[in-house]
Structure formats: structure tokens, C-alpha cells
Scaffold this motif. Structure first.
Motif, PDB file in Angstrom:
ATOM      1  N   GLN A  56      72.515  27.697  38.053  1.00 28.11           N
ATOM      2  CA  GLN A  56      72.819  28.968  38.704  1.00 28.11           C
ATOM      3  C   GLN A  56      71.679  29.382  39.633  1.00 28.11           C
ATOM      4  O   GLN A  56      71.926  29.873  40.739  1.00 28.11           O
ATOM      5  N   ILE A  57      70.444  29.177  39.185  1.00 25.61           N
ATOM      6  CA  ILE A  57      69.275  29.516  39.995  1.00 25.61           C
ATOM      7  C   ILE A  57      69.260  28.681  41.269  1.00 25.61           C
ATOM      8  O   ILE A  57      69.066  29.201  42.364  1.00 25.61           O
ATOM      9  N   LYS A  58      69.488  27.383  41.128  1.00 21.68           N
ATOM     10  CA  LYS A  58      69.506  26.497  42.306  1.00 21.68           C
ATOM     11  C   LYS A  58      70.590  26.937  43.281  1.00 21.68           C
ATOM     12  O   LYS A  58      70.351  27.039  44.492  1.00 21.68           O
ATOM     13  N   ALA A  59      71.782  27.207  42.768  1.00 22.90           N
ATOM     14  CA  ALA A  59      72.888  27.632  43.630  1.00 22.90           C
ATOM     15  C   ALA A  59      72.563  28.959  44.321  1.00 22.90           C
ATOM     16  O   ALA A  59      72.862  29.139  45.508  1.00 22.90           O
ATOM     17  N   TYR A  60      71.949  29.875  43.594  1.00 21.46           N
ATOM     18  CA  TYR A  60      71.589  31.177  44.167  1.00 21.46           C
ATOM     19  C   TYR A  60      70.553  31.007  45.278  1.00 21.46           C
ATOM     20  O   TYR A  60      70.721  31.550  46.376  1.00 21.46           O
ATOM     21  N   ILE A  61      69.496  30.264  45.014  1.00 17.82           N
ATOM     22  CA  ILE A  61      68.465  30.047  46.037  1.00 17.82           C
ATOM     23  C   ILE A  61      69.073  29.322  47.240  1.00 17.82           C
ATOM     24  O   ILE A  61      68.831  29.702  48.382  1.00 17.82           O
ATOM     25  N   ASP A  62      69.876  28.297  46.983  1.00 21.46           N
ATOM     26  CA  ASP A  62      70.511  27.542  48.070  1.00 21.46           C
ATOM     27  C   ASP A  62      71.439  28.410  48.924  1.00 21.46           C
ATOM     28  O   ASP A  62      71.668  28.111  50.094  1.00 21.46           O
ATOM     29  N   SER A  63      71.965  29.487  48.345  1.00 25.15           N
ATOM     30  CA  SER A  63      72.885  30.358  49.077  1.00 25.15           C
ATOM     31  C   SER A  63      72.175  31.297  50.052  1.00 25.15           C
ATOM     32  O   SER A  63      72.820  31.931  50.888  1.00 25.15           O
ATOM     33  N   GLN A  64      70.861  31.385  49.947  1.00 24.33           N
ATOM     34  CA  GLN A  64      70.094  32.274  50.817  1.00 24.33           C
ATOM     35  C   GLN A  64      69.931  31.661  52.200  1.00 24.33           C
ATOM     36  O   GLN A  64      69.855  30.447  52.344  1.00 24.33           O
ATOM     37  N   ARG A  65      69.833  32.491  53.198  1.00 19.92           N
ATOM     38  CA  ARG A  65      69.578  32.022  54.565  1.00 19.92           C
ATOM     39  C   ARG A  65      68.092  31.756  54.724  1.00 19.92           C
ATOM     40  O   ARG A  65      67.265  32.360  54.046  1.00 19.92           O
ATOM     41  N   GLU A  66      67.781  30.854  55.629  1.00 20.46           N
ATOM     42  CA  GLU A  66      66.383  30.598  55.957  1.00 20.46           C
ATOM     43  C   GLU A  66      65.837  31.782  56.750  1.00 20.46           C
ATOM     44  O   GLU A  66      66.575  32.417  57.462  1.00 20.46           O
ATOM     45  N   PRO A  67      64.584  32.138  56.604  1.00 21.64           N
ATOM     46  CA  PRO A  67      63.542  31.479  55.821  1.00 21.64           C
ATOM     47  C   PRO A  67      63.489  31.944  54.359  1.00 21.64           C
ATOM     48  O   PRO A  67      62.687  31.453  53.580  1.00 21.64           O
ATOM     49  N   LYS A  68      64.363  32.910  53.984  1.00 18.66           N
ATOM     50  CA  LYS A  68      64.332  33.436  52.616  1.00 18.66           C
ATOM     51  C   LYS A  68      64.546  32.342  51.576  1.00 18.66           C
ATOM     52  O   LYS A  68      63.917  32.350  50.518  1.00 18.66           O
ATOM     53  N   ARG A  69      65.400  31.366  51.883  1.00 16.92           N
ATOM     54  CA  ARG A  69      65.675  30.280  50.938  1.00 16.92           C
ATOM     55  C   ARG A  69      64.383  29.540  50.586  1.00 16.92           C
ATOM     56  O   ARG A  69      64.068  29.353  49.409  1.00 16.92           O
TER      57      ARG A  69
END
Length: 142
Positions: A6-19
Motif C-alpha cells: 500500500q505504501i509503495k502504491a501510494y508513493i508511486d501515485s504521487q506526481r513528481e517531484p513529490k514522489r
């Protein structure tokens, strides 16, 4: 789904550069609290209504309520928000401590009694953020 997934999916869902920045902070937290419990809160209440931004949690401590009940919760939280990133330092008894001890040296961030909010990692001093996180962990560790 496991918290790690879930953490990986959440981080991956963020736009750059926030990801990339959230991934950097996540890795730092894993180093600060090796073996600590990982949490993922999707931001929804029991009815499925979105009530908050999703949060990644690290570590564990017990929250005690006035009615005598208690529950396990995370010590440090990490969340993407509409303007940047929030780091939550949970369980602090003195709500003036974070702003008084870290607010003036962290850089361009909003510091409340339990939250450090900033737009980008470039705006803050990461050593001060880490010191605040370590302080919070120390305050809630038995």
C-alpha cells in the motif's frame, strides 16, 4: 494488501517531484526506525468516506484517552498534501515543543504542535527535520 504494498502504491501515485521526495523520506524513516511497525491509513472512515489524506505510519505507541481506553497508533506519519508534504510527530505532550525548538531552524515550513508541513525538501533543513523526528520517537518510546 500488505502495508508495504500500500505504501509503495501510494508513493508511486504521487506526481513528481513529490514522489521522489516521499520515497526519500520513506527510506530515511526505515533507517531511523529499523524494524519498526509500518502502517498505511487510506484516509477513509468506517463507512468509506474520505476524511483525511492517506498516511504512512512508522513505529508504534499507545494513545491513552481520558475515559481510560487506549489504542495503538504510529509515532511518525508521512503524508502528501495538496501543497507539499506533511510529517506528523504523534504523542507529544507539550504542543509548544516542536514550534519552539525546531520551527525557527527548519527552514520554510509550517510547524505546529505535531505537524511539520513544507512544499519541497529543498525548502527545509533535513538534519533539523530528522532531529525533530528523533525527538518525537524518543518522547513516545517506552
Amino acid at each position: 494488501m500488505k502495508a508495504e504494498e500500500q505504501i509503495k502504491a501510494y508513493i508511486d501515485s504521487q506526481r513528481e517531484p513529490k514522489r521522489t521526495e516521499m520515497q526519500n523520506l520513506h527510506q530515511r524513516m526505515l533507517q531511523i526506525l529499523p524494524g519498526g511497525k509500518l502502517w498505511f491509513l487510506d484516509g477513509k472512515d468506517d463507512t468509506g468516506k474520505v476524511v483525511t489524506n492517506p498516511n504512512i505510519g512508522y513505529g508504534t505507541f499507545d494513545i491513552y484517552y481520558k475515559d481510560g481506553s487506549n489504542k495503538e497508533f504510529y509515532q511518525i506519519g508521512l503524508s502528501g498534501n495538496t501543497t507539499g508534504i506533511s510529517v506528523y510527530i504523534m504523542g507529544l505532550k507539550d504542543k509548544k515543543n516542536l514550534p519552539n525548538n525546531f520551527g525557527t531552524t527548519i527552514g520554510k515550513a509550517s510547524v505546529t504542535g505535531y505537524c511539520i508541513k513544507f512544499k519541497t525538501l529543498e525548502d527545509i533543513n533535513l538534519e533539523v527535520l530528522e532531529a525533530a523526528i528523533r525527538y518525537g520517537i524518543e518522547q513516545t518510546s517506552s
